[in-house]
Every structure is written in structure tokens, then in C-alpha cells.
Design a protein around this motif. Structure first.
Motif, PDB file in Angstrom:
ATOM      1  N   TYR A  76    -122.564  17.909 -42.195  1.00 43.68           N
ATOM      2  CA  TYR A  76    -121.827  17.189 -41.287  1.00 43.68           C
ATOM      3  C   TYR A  76    -122.226  16.340 -40.269  1.00 43.68           C
ATOM      4  O   TYR A  76    -121.595  15.947 -39.539  1.00 43.68           O
ATOM      5  N   GLY A  77    -123.448  16.572 -40.163  1.00 45.07           N
ATOM      6  CA  GLY A  77    -124.254  15.864 -39.247  1.00 45.07           C
ATOM      7  C   GLY A  77    -124.006  16.572 -37.993  1.00 45.07           C
ATOM      8  O   GLY A  77    -123.853  17.770 -37.892  1.00 45.07           O
ATOM      9  N   ILE A  78    -123.835  15.728 -36.555  1.00 44.65           N
ATOM     10  CA  ILE A  78    -123.484  16.311 -35.458  1.00 44.65           C
ATOM     11  C   ILE A  78    -122.528  17.025 -35.503  1.00 44.65           C
ATOM     12  O   ILE A  78    -122.278  18.313 -34.554  1.00 44.65           O
ATOM     13  N   GLU A  79    -121.430  16.912 -35.963  1.00 40.84           N
ATOM     14  CA  GLU A  79    -120.264  17.425 -35.907  1.00 40.84           C
ATOM     15  C   GLU A  79    -120.312  19.007 -36.476  1.00 40.84           C
ATOM     16  O   GLU A  79    -119.670  19.763 -36.009  1.00 40.84           O
ATOM     17  N   GLY A  80    -121.277  18.956 -37.312  1.00 37.19           N
ATOM     18  CA  GLY A  80    -121.704  20.482 -37.937  1.00 37.19           C
ATOM     19  C   GLY A  80    -121.869  21.644 -36.752  1.00 37.19           C
ATOM     20  O   GLY A  80    -121.618  22.705 -37.043  1.00 37.19           O
ATOM     21  N   VAL A  81    -122.707  21.070 -35.688  1.00 30.60           N
ATOM     22  CA  VAL A  81    -122.897  22.019 -34.602  1.00 30.60           C
ATOM     23  C   VAL A  81    -121.688  22.879 -33.859  1.00 30.60           C
ATOM     24  O   VAL A  81    -121.444  23.826 -33.541  1.00 30.60           O
ATOM     25  N   VAL A  82    -120.654  21.826 -33.778  1.00 31.40           N
ATOM     26  CA  VAL A  82    -119.568  22.246 -33.017  1.00 31.40           C
ATOM     27  C   VAL A  82    -118.579  22.996 -34.106  1.00 31.40           C
ATOM     28  O   VAL A  82    -117.801  23.982 -33.665  1.00 31.40           O
ATOM     29  N   MET A  83    -118.710  22.577 -35.265  1.00 31.88           N
ATOM     30  CA  MET A  83    -117.856  23.308 -36.286  1.00 31.88           C
ATOM     31  C   MET A  83    -118.590  24.958 -36.300  1.00 31.88           C
ATOM     32  O   MET A  83    -117.585  25.801 -36.474  1.00 31.88           O
ATOM     33  N   ALA A  84    -119.677  24.893 -36.161  1.00 31.92           N
ATOM     34  CA  ALA A  84    -120.525  26.120 -36.040  1.00 31.92           C
ATOM     35  C   ALA A  84    -120.082  27.018 -34.963  1.00 31.92           C
ATOM     36  O   ALA A  84    -119.753  28.329 -34.907  1.00 31.92           O
ATOM     37  N   HIS A  85    -119.986  26.302 -33.818  1.00 31.63           N
ATOM     38  CA  HIS A  85    -119.506  26.904 -32.286  1.00 31.63           C
ATOM     39  C   HIS A  85    -117.912  27.300 -32.683  1.00 31.63           C
ATOM     40  O   HIS A  85    -117.716  28.585 -32.436  1.00 31.63           O
ATOM     41  N   PHE A  86    -117.317  26.732 -33.413  1.00 29.21           N
ATOM     42  CA  PHE A  86    -115.555  27.340 -33.569  1.00 29.21           C
ATOM     43  C   PHE A  86    -115.790  28.678 -34.644  1.00 29.21           C
ATOM     44  O   PHE A  86    -115.254  29.701 -34.306  1.00 29.21           O
TER      45      PHE A  86
END
Length: 428
Positions: free
Chosen positions: A393-403
Motif C-alpha cells: 500500500y505504499g506509505i499508507e501501509g505504515v499507518v495501517m501497521a500502526h492501527f
């Protein structure tokens, strides 16, 4: 102005209402500074600022060997016992000498390597060497801050926090205009000197009352008790900045320096509203939980905290989400890639807040294994999820990981906290 009765009778609400004003003012100043940084240094510069801030967070724990939460806990318990306080601070003094000596030496000897690790360049080795000189102030600031938090003197804490922040903000702006990115990094480096100076100015009499400076000895009678907090701090305060540094470097390598800067900016927004809760935890939650020994009282206290904090945070986070495009345009103009990140970051931060209330039981009761296990699990999940989802997912993948990390974390922490009370009931 008269304080409403429902606030006056609730210490947590009084702290929260006072903190809200301070944090609100800080957010306005922070937004102005972030706008200036966005214009003058851009996302790549903000990525480098994020790297150096992570190093500063790392040093706060290493220089005092992670004794901060121990100071908060034992000040809350021993504030009427002069002998135990003297033992506590003699031990802290020894820990500080060790921490400062090791940290300064490493920064001086490996300045080029550290600069390369953080910035992929030896260009900033001079800054790492300068930070080595500032290290004693970082350690002293951490200890003084622990005393203030342990006393739960939230009014003085708010005053010190606000004035320190304003002075640091002014220095940041001045150095930005004079020296651009290098100036901002230098301003971050000298922030501990500012904080110690402000604390001494406003809080010297109280600090002198609790810390008998002339009577400090090179002895560590409470070493064993404090070592538990050193181990816990190593996991939470040292591994976290390292993971963040690695994730920024990964984004720079896999995507771009701009993407690393955008994620840094997203986390900076998060840190600004989450700082509201961190002071509540050390000023109120740890001292409160330290005196609770049965599950019924603990449940009642947790429910009371949730009723006070969660609706306030939920309301604030909904507003941040609804006005996310306005926030981006005002603070980070042109960084439209940040908009999809808000939902995952805010959801993750809400669950994180609920989890952290429970986690502070581990700190209050020195449940070392539980704390270390949950923190390492949380960091491992974040690191693993971030690498995996970024590829998809690109950069959005990092905040998805956070959640996702905090969803798992909440359930594991809840299980361990209430298992602890079940064990206590069996013993009693």
C-alpha cells in the motif's frame, strides 16, 4: 473565573482541563513552526528533523539509565520519608554518572557512524559531537521532570512545560531563519538546556527540598529496584526510537525521502495531541495505580479514567479527521499524500490511549516481564506490519501497521492486567 463543581471535585478533570489549555496553545505554536519548516526545509528536511528527534528521545532514557518512571513511582510513595528519598537519589546519581559517561563517549567516538545511520551522510557528525556535550543536561532534565511528576504538581508542571516550549519554539524559529535546517537541528539539541534552566527557575526550592544535593553519595542502595525500570525503559524508550529511525530509512529507500518526511509529519501531528495524555499518565495514573491493590478498585479507577479521557479524545480526533484537509493546507501545503493516513493514525492512537492506561499498571507495580513482553510484541508487530504493508500500500501501509499493532496490543495487555489481579486474589 470560577471552576465548575464537577471539575473541582475530580482531580483528573482538573489536570485535563488545565492541560487542555496548555496543549491547545502549544498546538497553535507547533502548527506555525511546522508551516515554516514545510516552506523552508520541505518534507526531506522534516524527515531529517524526525530522525534527530528520535535520537533525542533515545538519549533521554539512556542518559538516566531509564530511571524516570522509577523516580515518579518512588517519589509518590516516599515523599514524606527523607531517608528513603536520600537513598533513591543517591542511586539515581550513580545511574546518571554511568549513563552520561557511556552516552557521551559513544556519541564522541562514533559521531560519523551515527550521522551516517541517521542521515545517510557524515555531514552532521559535528551535531552528534555537540549533542555529546549536552548529554548531562538531558539526564538532569529527565530526573527533575520525574520529581515534578511524582509530586503530581500539575499546575507547576503545566507552567514549566509551556514556558520551556515557548523558549524552544522561539529559538527554533530564530535558528531556522539564520541557518535553515542546521539551525533547527541545533535548536533541538539545546532544548534540554532550556528545560533545565526553566525548571531551576520555577521549581528550585521544591527540588532542593526533595533532592539533598550536598548529601548525594556514590552509593546505589536502591539499585535493584531501579534496575527493573531501566530494563522496562530500555524496551519502550530506546527500542521505539530505533524502530522509528529504521522505518523512516526504509521509506526513504523503498519509496522516497519525501514519503519518509510525510510519515514523519503525520507522526508529529499525532505526538502533539498524544502529549496531552502522556503528562496525565505520569502525573496521575502511575501515582494512583501504585496505591491500588485489588481488582475492584482498579476496575473502578480505569472506568473513571476512560469516562474522563476517551470521550474528550474521541471528540478531538473526530474534529482532526473532519478538518484533515484544512490542517494539511495550513501546516503542510502541497503534501496531499498525507490525507489518507489520518484515519489509520487516529484509530490507532485512540486504541493506543485505551491500552496505555492499562499498561501503566505494569509500571506502577513493577511487572517487568509483562511490560517487556507487551512492548517487544508491539514493536515487532509494528516493524513487521510496516515492512509488509508498505510493499503493498505504499506509505499508507505504515499507518495501517500502526492501527493493527494496537488492536492486538490492547487485547494482550487487558488479558495480562486482569490475570495479575486474579493471581493476587488467589494469594490473598
Amino acid at each position: 473565573m470560577r471552576i465548575p463543581d464537577f471539575i473541582r471535585g475530580n482531580l483528573l478533570l482538573k489536570m485535563t482541563s488545565l492541560n487542555a489549555g496548555v496543549i491547545g496553545f502549544r498546538l497553535i505554536i507547533s502548527a506555525l513552526i511546522q508551516r515554516l519548516l514545510s516552506e523552508y526545509v520541505g518534507p526531506v528536511g522534516q524527515y531529517k528533523i524526525g530522525q534527530f528527534r528520535s535520537l533525542s528521545s533515545l538519549l533521554m532514557s539512556i542518559t538516566s539509565l531509564g530511571t524516570f518512571n522509577g523516580i515518579v513511582k518512588y517519589i509518590a510513595e516516599y515523599k514524606e520519608d527523607e531517608i528513603k528519598l536520600q537513598r533513591l537519589f543517591s542511586s539515581v546519581f550513580v545511574f546518571q554518572i554511568i549513563g552520561v559517561s557511556i552516552t557521551s563517549s559513544v556519541l564522541l567516538l562514533f559521531s560519523s557512524e551515527i550521522s551516517s545511520y541517521l542521515f545517510s551522510s557524515t555531514e552532521y557528525s559535528y551535531l552528534i559531537k555537540f549533542t555529546a556535550v549536552i548529554v548531562p543536561f538531558i539526564a538532569v532534565q529527565r530526573v527533575f521532570n520525574g520529581v515534578i511528576n511524582g509530586l503530581s504538581d500539575y499546575k507547576k508542571y503545566a507552567k514549566i512545560d509551556l514556558i520551556s516550549y515557548l523558549v524552544s519554539a522561539v529559538l527554533t524559529v530564530i535558528f531556522l531563519f539564520q541557518y535553515n535546517l542546521d539551525g533547527v537541528l541545533f535548536a533541538i539539541a539545546i532544548t534540554p538546556v532550556v528545560q533545565v534552566s526553566v525548571m531551576l527557575f520555577f521549581f528550585y526550592k521544591v527540588l532542593r527540598e526533595y533532592i539533598q544535593f550536598k548529601s548525594l553519595k556514590l552509593q546505589a542502595p536502591m539499585a535493584k529496584a531501579l534496575l527493573a525500570f531501566t530494563v522496562m525503559s530500555f524496551v519502550s524508550s530506546i527500542l521505539l526510537p530505533i524502530v522509528e529511525i529504521d522505518i523512516r530509512s526504509m521509506l526513504d529507500e523503498k519509496l522516497s525521502g519525501r514519503d519518509a518526511g510525510i510519515w514523519t509529519n503525520m507522526t508529529f501531528i499525532s505526538q502533539n495531541y498524544m502529549v496531552f495524555s502522556s503528562s496525565i499518565f505520569t502525573l496521575y495514573v502511575i501515582p494512583k495505580f501504585a496505591g491500588i491493590y485489588n481488582s475492584e478498585n482498579f476496575k473502578n479507577e480505569v472506568i473513571a479514567i476512560y469516562k474522563t479521557l476517551l470521550p474528550l479524545f474521541a471528540g478531538g480526533m473526530i474534529l482532526v479527521f473532519l478538518f484533515r484537509n484544512v490542517i494539511i493546507e495550513l501546516i503542510y501545503p502541497g503534501q496531499i499524500e498525507m490525507a489518507p493516513l489520518f484515519k489509520w493514525q487516529l484509530l490507532g492512537d485512540f486504541i493506543r490511549l485505551a491500552s496505555l492506561v492499562l499498561v501503566h499498571q505494569f509500571l506502577a507495580k513493577r511487572l517487568v516481564f509483562n511490560f517487556i513482553f507487551t512492548e517487544i510484541m508491539s514493536l515487532a508487530l509494528f516493524y513487521g506490519f510496516a515492512y509488509y504493508f508498505t510493499g503493498i500500500y505504499g506509505i499508507e501501509g505504515v499507518v495501517m501497521a500502526h492501527f493493527l499493532r494496537y488492536v492486538v496490543y490492547f487485547f494482550i495487555v487487558s488479558f495480562l492486567v486482569f490475570r495479575y489481579f486474579k493471581k493476587q486474589n488467589r494469594i490473598s
